[in-house]
Design a protein around this motif. Structure first.
Motif: not given
Length: 253
Positions: A197-200, A202-204, A227-237
């Motif tokens: 779950x942590x690996x997941x 860390x992806x975002x 978890x800090x620094x959500x990368x919405x662009x990673x999710x959107x891509x």
């Protein structure tokens, strides 16, 4: 991204199923002894906090500066309201703006300085979207808090799976609602599937840490994931459409 543990895939495919509850009954004499000697219970009463868990959030914030610059906060599983009390205290205030949205399936007394959504599931996007729009317009929450935990049964594997399901609800909420570069804190029960779950996460998220505050009882198997620094662009891509899948199987392929 591929999960190395094949046992986790069926679990993740059913992460949105309702959590099953079992209650472990502890001897009252031991419970009363623990309560009467608990310094955080006494401190919570002295500070007018609704629950000792307020100090867990204070200690998490002290270590990770969660609330720095944050003016839009959502508290999931907010009852009885101690984390919302701390959020109101620490969130950055702006004129004519309420900084905290408190959500819980249970009915509970409103916390002053919050918008209060009792008897509301974290998956009720219609009600939640309406509240968020009325509070902050098009702006998204910057910080999501979750101190949710099922009733502990005493069966470690069972409790861990139920905890992971609750964490998955929190993550799904973040996918839908959290602002880019936002943060989330969630409680989790120790168990073998946590590394996956942590690996997941860390992806975002750019930074993911585990932490057990001093206010957590030593005998407890709970701790927190920050978890800090959500990368919405990673999710959107990674997603061709904005709606979230009903499971995480696509995330794990």
């Amino acid at each position: 991204m591929r999960i190395s543990n094949p046992q986790l895939l069926p679990l993740c495919q059913s992460l949105w199923l309702p959590v099953t509850f079992r209650t472990q009954i502890r001897p009252l004499s031991r419970w009363h002894a623990q309560q009467s000697s608990d310094v955080y219970i006494k401190a919570a009463k002295a500070e007018s906090y609704r629950c000792r868990s307020a100090f867990k959030l204070l200690q998490i914030n002290e270590s990770f500066s969660l609330f720095k610059g944050k003016k839009r906060v959502v508290d999931l599983g907010a009852a009885p309201g101690s984390w919302s009390q701390i959020a109101v205290k620490l969130a950055r205030k702006e004129p004519s703006t309420i900084p905290v949205l408190s959500i819980d399936l249970l009915d509970f007394e409103p916390v002053p300085g919050t918008i209060h959504l009792p008897k509301t599931s974290v998956e009720n996007t219609t009600v939640i979207n309406k509240a968020l729009e009325e509070m902050w317009g098009e702006n998204k929450p910057q910080l999501v808090l979750s101190d949710m935990l099922h009733n502990v049964s005493g069966e470690n594997s069972f409790d861990h799976i139920n905890s992971l399901k609750l964490c998955s609800h929190v993550l799904k909420f973040c996918f839908i609602h959290l602002e880019d570069r936002g943060s989330v804190v969630m409680k989790i029960y120790n168990g073998p599937h946590e590394p996956e779950f942590i690996k997941l996460l860390q992806f975002y998220f750019k930074r993911v840490k585990r932490f057990k505050p001093d206010a957590s009882r030593k005998s407890s198997k709970e701790h927190y994931i920050i978890a800090k620094g959500f990368q919405r662009d990673v999710y959107d891509k990674k997603h061709s459409r904005p709606e979230i899948q009903d499971d995480l199987s696509e995330e794990l392929d």
